[in-house]
Structure formats: structure tokens, C-alpha cells
Design a protein around this motif. Structure first.
Motif, PDB file in Angstrom:
ATOM      1  N   ILE A  11       0.847  -1.203   0.000  1.00 52.96           N
ATOM      2  CA  ILE A  11       0.000   0.000   0.000  1.00 52.96           C
ATOM      3  C   ILE A  11       0.880   1.251   0.000  1.00 52.96           C
ATOM      4  O   ILE A  11       0.632   2.194  -0.760  1.00 52.96           O
ATOM      5  CB  ILE A  11      -0.966  -0.010   1.206  1.00 52.96           C
ATOM      6  CG1 ILE A  11      -2.007  -1.132   1.025  1.00 52.96           C
ATOM      7  CG2 ILE A  11      -1.652   1.348   1.378  1.00 52.96           C
ATOM      8  CD1 ILE A  11      -2.820  -1.441   2.263  1.00 52.96           C
ATOM      9  N   HIS A  12       1.917   1.254   0.826  1.00 46.99           N
ATOM     10  CA  HIS A  12       2.826   2.404   0.864  1.00 46.99           C
ATOM     11  C   HIS A  12       3.546   2.579  -0.473  1.00 46.99           C
ATOM     12  O   HIS A  12       3.760   3.704  -0.929  1.00 46.99           O
ATOM     13  CB  HIS A  12       3.833   2.275   2.008  1.00 46.99           C
ATOM     14  CG  HIS A  12       3.246   2.583   3.343  1.00 46.99           C
ATOM     15  ND1 HIS A  12       2.805   3.839   3.694  1.00 46.99           N
ATOM     16  CD2 HIS A  12       3.020   1.786   4.416  1.00 46.99           C
ATOM     17  CE1 HIS A  12       2.335   3.806   4.933  1.00 46.99           C
ATOM     18  NE2 HIS A  12       2.448   2.567   5.395  1.00 46.99           N
ATOM     19  N   ARG A  13       3.893   1.466  -1.130  1.00 41.77           N
ATOM     20  CA  ARG A  13       4.536   1.530  -2.446  1.00 41.77           C
ATOM     21  C   ARG A  13       3.597   2.188  -3.453  1.00 41.77           C
ATOM     22  O   ARG A  13       4.005   3.034  -4.249  1.00 41.77           O
ATOM     23  CB  ARG A  13       4.929   0.118  -2.907  1.00 41.77           C
ATOM     24  CG  ARG A  13       5.991   0.080  -3.952  1.00 41.77           C
ATOM     25  CD  ARG A  13       6.509  -1.346  -4.241  1.00 41.77           C
ATOM     26  NE  ARG A  13       7.007  -2.000  -3.031  1.00 41.77           N
ATOM     27  CZ  ARG A  13       6.433  -3.046  -2.426  1.00 41.77           C
ATOM     28  NH1 ARG A  13       5.341  -3.591  -2.915  1.00 41.77           N
ATOM     29  NH2 ARG A  13       6.946  -3.572  -1.342  1.00 41.77           N
ATOM     30  N   SER A  14       2.332   1.823  -3.414  1.00 39.25           N
ATOM     31  CA  SER A  14       1.328   2.437  -4.304  1.00 39.25           C
ATOM     32  C   SER A  14       1.183   3.923  -4.028  1.00 39.25           C
ATOM     33  O   SER A  14       1.135   4.728  -4.959  1.00 39.25           O
ATOM     34  CB  SER A  14      -0.032   1.786  -4.095  1.00 39.25           C
ATOM     35  OG  SER A  14      -0.192   0.689  -4.902  1.00 39.25           O
ATOM     36  N   LEU A  15       1.109   4.279  -2.766  1.00 39.53           N
ATOM     37  CA  LEU A  15       0.992   5.689  -2.403  1.00 39.53           C
ATOM     38  C   LEU A  15       2.228   6.473  -2.856  1.00 39.53           C
ATOM     39  O   LEU A  15       2.104   7.579  -3.381  1.00 39.53           O
ATOM     40  CB  LEU A  15       0.791   5.847  -0.896  1.00 39.53           C
ATOM     41  CG  LEU A  15      -0.587   5.437  -0.369  1.00 39.53           C
ATOM     42  CD1 LEU A  15      -0.573   5.361   1.152  1.00 39.53           C
ATOM     43  CD2 LEU A  15      -1.653   6.404  -0.852  1.00 39.53           C
ATOM     44  N   GLU A  23       8.585  15.028   0.319  1.00 45.32           N
ATOM     45  CA  GLU A  23       8.556  14.503   1.683  1.00 45.32           C
ATOM     46  C   GLU A  23       7.575  13.347   1.835  1.00 45.32           C
ATOM     47  O   GLU A  23       7.907  12.324   2.434  1.00 45.32           O
ATOM     48  CB  GLU A  23       8.208  15.615   2.670  1.00 45.32           C
ATOM     49  CG  GLU A  23       9.335  16.605   2.854  1.00 45.32           C
ATOM     50  CD  GLU A  23       8.953  17.728   3.795  1.00 45.32           C
ATOM     51  OE1 GLU A  23       8.512  17.437   4.934  1.00 45.32           O
ATOM     52  OE2 GLU A  23       9.088  18.895   3.394  1.00 45.32           O
ATOM     53  N   LEU A  24       6.379  13.518   1.290  1.00 44.06           N
ATOM     54  CA  LEU A  24       5.377  12.446   1.396  1.00 44.06           C
ATOM     55  C   LEU A  24       5.806  11.224   0.603  1.00 44.06           C
ATOM     56  O   LEU A  24       5.675  10.084   1.067  1.00 44.06           O
ATOM     57  CB  LEU A  24       4.020  12.951   0.906  1.00 44.06           C
ATOM     58  CG  LEU A  24       3.346  14.010   1.776  1.00 44.06           C
ATOM     59  CD1 LEU A  24       2.074  14.510   1.118  1.00 44.06           C
ATOM     60  CD2 LEU A  24       3.052  13.448   3.158  1.00 44.06           C
ATOM     61  N   LYS A  25       6.311  11.459  -0.602  1.00 41.38           N
ATOM     62  CA  LYS A  25       6.767  10.352  -1.452  1.00 41.38           C
ATOM     63  C   LYS A  25       7.874   9.566  -0.750  1.00 41.38           C
ATOM     64  O   LYS A  25       7.829   8.335  -0.669  1.00 41.38           O
ATOM     65  CB  LYS A  25       7.260  10.895  -2.789  1.00 41.38           C
ATOM     66  CG  LYS A  25       7.683   9.826  -3.779  1.00 41.38           C
ATOM     67  CD  LYS A  25       8.093  10.482  -5.091  1.00 41.38           C
ATOM     68  CE  LYS A  25       8.252   9.472  -6.184  1.00 41.38           C
ATOM     69  NZ  LYS A  25       6.995   8.951  -6.687  1.00 41.38           N
ATOM     70  N   ALA A  26       8.862  10.272  -0.202  1.00 34.16           N
ATOM     71  CA  ALA A  26       9.986   9.609   0.469  1.00 34.16           C
ATOM     72  C   ALA A  26       9.518   8.835   1.698  1.00 34.16           C
ATOM     73  O   ALA A  26       9.975   7.713   1.947  1.00 34.16           O
ATOM     74  CB  ALA A  26      11.040  10.641   0.854  1.00 34.16           C
ATOM     75  N   ARG A  27       8.626   9.422   2.463  1.00 33.62           N
ATOM     76  CA  ARG A  27       8.120   8.750   3.661  1.00 33.62           C
ATOM     77  C   ARG A  27       7.421   7.440   3.285  1.00 33.62           C
ATOM     78  O   ARG A  27       7.655   6.399   3.899  1.00 33.62           O
ATOM     79  CB  ARG A  27       7.164   9.677   4.411  1.00 33.62           C
ATOM     80  CG  ARG A  27       6.740   9.184   5.762  1.00 33.62           C
ATOM     81  CD  ARG A  27       5.837  10.174   6.471  1.00 33.62           C
ATOM     82  NE  ARG A  27       6.235  11.564   6.314  1.00 33.62           N
ATOM     83  CZ  ARG A  27       7.078  12.205   7.108  1.00 33.62           C
ATOM     84  NH1 ARG A  27       7.614  11.588   8.111  1.00 33.62           N
ATOM     85  NH2 ARG A  27       7.379  13.473   6.900  1.00 33.62           N
ATOM     86  N   GLU A  39      17.601   4.202  -4.173  1.00 30.80           N
ATOM     87  CA  GLU A  39      16.548   5.137  -4.589  1.00 30.80           C
ATOM     88  C   GLU A  39      15.798   5.700  -3.380  1.00 30.80           C
ATOM     89  O   GLU A  39      15.531   6.905  -3.308  1.00 30.80           O
ATOM     90  CB  GLU A  39      15.573   4.443  -5.545  1.00 30.80           C
ATOM     91  CG  GLU A  39      14.491   5.360  -6.077  1.00 30.80           C
ATOM     92  CD  GLU A  39      13.488   4.642  -6.965  1.00 30.80           C
ATOM     93  OE1 GLU A  39      12.539   5.313  -7.402  1.00 30.80           O
ATOM     94  OE2 GLU A  39      13.647   3.439  -7.217  1.00 30.80           O
ATOM     95  N   THR A  40      15.466   4.847  -2.431  1.00 33.02           N
ATOM     96  CA  THR A  40      14.752   5.298  -1.234  1.00 33.02           C
ATOM     97  C   THR A  40      15.641   6.208  -0.391  1.00 33.02           C
ATOM     98  O   THR A  40      15.187   7.253   0.095  1.00 33.02           O
ATOM     99  CB  THR A  40      14.275   4.094  -0.398  1.00 33.02           C
ATOM    100  OG1 THR A  40      13.402   3.302  -1.213  1.00 33.02           O
ATOM    101  CG2 THR A  40      13.531   4.534   0.850  1.00 33.02           C
ATOM    102  N   LEU A  41      16.907   5.837  -0.236  1.00 32.68           N
ATOM    103  CA  LEU A  41      17.825   6.671   0.539  1.00 32.68           C
ATOM    104  C   LEU A  41      18.004   8.049  -0.097  1.00 32.68           C
ATOM    105  O   LEU A  41      18.001   9.069   0.604  1.00 32.68           O
ATOM    106  CB  LEU A  41      19.183   5.981   0.694  1.00 32.68           C
ATOM    107  CG  LEU A  41      19.183   4.710   1.533  1.00 32.68           C
ATOM    108  CD1 LEU A  41      20.560   4.065   1.513  1.00 32.68           C
ATOM    109  CD2 LEU A  41      18.726   4.993   2.958  1.00 32.68           C
ATOM    110  N   ARG A  42      18.131   8.076  -1.397  1.00 29.99           N
ATOM    111  CA  ARG A  42      18.263   9.353  -2.112  1.00 29.99           C
ATOM    112  C   ARG A  42      17.002  10.204  -1.912  1.00 29.99           C
ATOM    113  O   ARG A  42      17.076  11.400  -1.654  1.00 29.99           O
ATOM    114  CB  ARG A  42      18.530   9.096  -3.602  1.00 29.99           C
ATOM    115  CG  ARG A  42      18.978  10.309  -4.379  1.00 29.99           C
ATOM    116  CD  ARG A  42      19.458   9.988  -5.793  1.00 29.99           C
ATOM    117  NE  ARG A  42      18.839   8.862  -6.474  1.00 29.99           N
ATOM    118  CZ  ARG A  42      19.370   7.628  -6.551  1.00 29.99           C
ATOM    119  NH1 ARG A  42      20.526   7.368  -6.015  1.00 29.99           N
ATOM    120  NH2 ARG A  42      18.736   6.663  -7.186  1.00 29.99           N
ATOM    121  N   ALA A  43      15.840   9.573  -2.013  1.00 30.27           N
ATOM    122  CA  ALA A  43      14.576  10.297  -1.818  1.00 30.27           C
ATOM    123  C   ALA A  43      14.469  10.831  -0.389  1.00 30.27           C
ATOM    124  O   ALA A  43      14.016  11.966  -0.179  1.00 30.27           O
ATOM    125  CB  ALA A  43      13.388   9.388  -2.134  1.00 30.27           C
TER     126      ALA A  43
END
Length: 173
Positions: A11-15, A23-27, A39-43
Motif C-alpha cells: 500500500i505504501h509503495r502504491s501511495l 517529503e510524502l513520497k519519500a516517507r 533510490e529510497t535513501l536518495r529520496a
């Protein structure tokens, strides 16, 4: 709340894929991940910088700590998180992060920065003698970086002046 961990991550991946705000995307990317990926660390790093730039140090600290929680527990991240916590007013968390990190650092710029930040916290606590001791430790590490050396000497002069060491304070100033 009743979803399995795998379903929750999906669900978080979809969001994350549907959001544009950094900020929301990275969280959501972090909550979708089971461990650190580049990719997640960079975000998370970009989002933390964005939060810091807009004057939200508590959000920046949370984003840096998400990266740490995913397994990218580096001293530089801990120091950045401590700085954000300090600016957000969470002095205890900043102190805890720094104290658990400093003794594991090799001599050099990073340790000097960490010692300066911890000394700043001690100054904030009105513990000027303790702050001066930390800054004296930082001096050797700061010698090769003029900007950090100047910051260290200025803070040391202040701490020494506030603790009555006026001659040393004047010399360092």
C-alpha cells in the motif's frame, strides 16, 4: 491496521508512486521498503533537505532517522539527525545520538563537527566547562579545515569566557 506487513508495504509503495511531494513520497517509499535501497535513501535525503530548507527540522530529523532505521546507519546520518533534532528543540535526542556516535568516529572533520555540535548542546545547557572540554578535543580534528577551525575557536572562546577563563578566551578569539 489489520493488514499484514507485506500488504502494508505494498500500500505504501502504491501511495509513493502516486505522490509528487518529495517529503510524502519519500516517507511512503521508506515505509514500503524492508531495507535500504539507493533510490529510497536518495529520496529520503532530498526530502530531509527540503524539510530543513522550509524550516521544519523535526520533519527533517524524522526522514533522516527513517534512513537509519532502514539500515543505512552511518555516523554522518546520525550527526545530521542530531543537528535537526537540536534545531527542533529535542535536545535530549540530539545529545543521545551524538554521544553514541562520537566515540566510534576516527579523528578528522566528521568527529570535529560532531564535537562542535555536542559542545553547542552543552552551551545550551549552560555547561560551559564541559563545552570547552569538548571543543578542545575538536581542535586537533579541525586544524585541516579552516571553516571548522574558526567555528571551533569562536565557540571555545565563548565557552571559556562564560566560565571565567578570560585569558584563554581572548587568546582563542
Amino acid at each position: 491496521t489489520e493488514a499484514s506487513p507485506g500488504r502494508r508495504r505494498a500500500i505504501h509503495r502504491s501511495l509513493a508512486s502516486a505522490l509528487a511531494l518529495p517529503e510524502l513520497k519519500a516517507r511512503h517509499m521508506a515505509l514500503a521498503a524492508a531495507s535500504a535501497d539507493p533510490e529510497t535513501l536518495r529520496a529520503l535525503d532530498i526530502a530531509a533537505e527540503t524539510a530543513r530548507a522550509r524550516g521544519a527540522p523535526a520533519a527533517a530529523a524524522e526522514l533522516v532517522e527513517l534512513a537509519i532505521g532502514l539500515g543505512d546507519d552511518q555516523p554522518s546520518r546520525r550527526i545530521r539527525a542530531a543537528e535537526h533534532h537540536f534545531k527542533a528543540g529535542d535536545v535530549d535526542q540530539a545529545r543521545t545520538l551524538l554521544e553514541s556516535t562520537i566515540d566510534h568516529l576516527h579523528p578528522g572533520l566528521l568527529r570535529s563537527v560532531a564535537l562542535n555540535l555536542l559542545a553547542g548542546i552543552r552551551i545550551y545547557d549552560d555547561a560551559f566547562v564541559d563545552a570547552a572540554a569538548l571543543l578542545k578535543r575538536a581542535l586537533n580534528d579541525a586544524e585541516r579545515n579552516p571553516a571548522v577551525l574558526v567555528q571551533t575557536l569562536m565557540s571555545l572562546a565563548f565557552a571559556q569566557g562564560m566560565s571565567g577563563e578570560f585569558d584563554d578566551s581572548l587568546r582563542n578569539a
